[in-house]
Design a protein around this motif. Structure first.
Motif, mmCIF file in Angstrom:
data_model
loop_
_atom_site.group_PDB
_atom_site.id
_atom_site.type_symbol
_atom_site.label_atom_id
_atom_site.label_comp_id
_atom_site.label_asym_id
_atom_site.label_seq_id
_atom_site.Cartn_x
_atom_site.Cartn_y
_atom_site.Cartn_z
ATOM 1 N N ASP A 21 1.531 -4.197 -21.817
ATOM 2 C CA ASP A 21 2.958 -4.327 -22.064
ATOM 3 C C ASP A 21 3.195 -5.166 -23.314
ATOM 4 N N ALA A 22 4.426 -5.286 -23.662
ATOM 5 C CA ALA A 22 4.859 -6.130 -24.780
ATOM 6 C C ALA A 22 6.030 -6.953 -24.266
ATOM 7 N N ASP A 23 5.716 -8.008 -23.527
ATOM 8 C CA ASP A 23 6.737 -8.805 -22.844
ATOM 9 C C ASP A 23 7.833 -9.330 -23.759
ATOM 10 N N ASP A 24 7.449 -9.831 -24.886
ATOM 11 C CA ASP A 24 8.425 -10.439 -25.790
ATOM 12 C C ASP A 24 8.096 -10.028 -27.226
ATOM 13 N N PRO A 25 8.481 -8.807 -27.608
ATOM 14 C CA PRO A 25 8.116 -8.294 -28.931
ATOM 15 C C PRO A 25 8.538 -9.195 -30.086
ATOM 16 N N ALA A 26 9.696 -9.801 -29.985
ATOM 17 C CA ALA A 26 10.158 -10.664 -31.080
ATOM 18 C C ALA A 26 9.278 -11.895 -31.219
ATOM 19 N N LEU A 27 8.872 -12.470 -30.113
ATOM 20 C CA LEU A 27 8.041 -13.666 -30.137
ATOM 21 C C LEU A 27 6.631 -13.361 -30.635
ATOM 22 N N PHE A 28 6.063 -12.266 -30.149
ATOM 23 C CA PHE A 28 4.681 -11.945 -30.473
ATOM 24 C C PHE A 28 4.536 -11.001 -31.662
ATOM 25 N N SER A 31 4.917 -4.422 -30.572
ATOM 26 C CA SER A 31 5.703 -3.442 -29.833
ATOM 27 C C SER A 31 4.770 -2.760 -28.849
#
Length: 86
Positions: A21-28, A31
């Motif tokens: 998954d990509a739990d927090d795309p903006a943070l990490f 995508s």
């Protein structure tokens, strides 16, 4: 890192149910598409397909919805197979 296998391969080898998954795309800065591409590069398309199937099964969706999503996944995989393309 490039010199060390990804931890999800160890978890998978130990029998854990692995999902991507990509739990927090903006943070990490990623995508789900990038994450899937990386898994496919490292572990192969069959492993990626299994992990996506695991995510469907592990979801809180109703059984009917899980069945629908699993059928969509199977159809998409079949479409990508050389014999599935027209």
């Amino acid at each position: 890192t490039a010199d060390r296998p990804h931890a999800y391969l160890d978890f998978d080898g130990a029998g854990c149910v692995v999902t991507i998954d990509a739990d927090d795309p903006a943070l990490f800065g990623t995508s789900i598409e990038r994450e899937y591409a990386e898994v496919e590069r490292v572990a192969g398309a069959a492993t990626l397909a299994r992990y996506v199937g695991n995510a469907i099964e592990a979801s809180f969706a109703a059984p009917e919805e899980k069945g629908r999503m699993a059928a969509e996944l199977a159809a998409a995989i079949a479409e990508l197979q050389p014999e599935g393309r027209s």
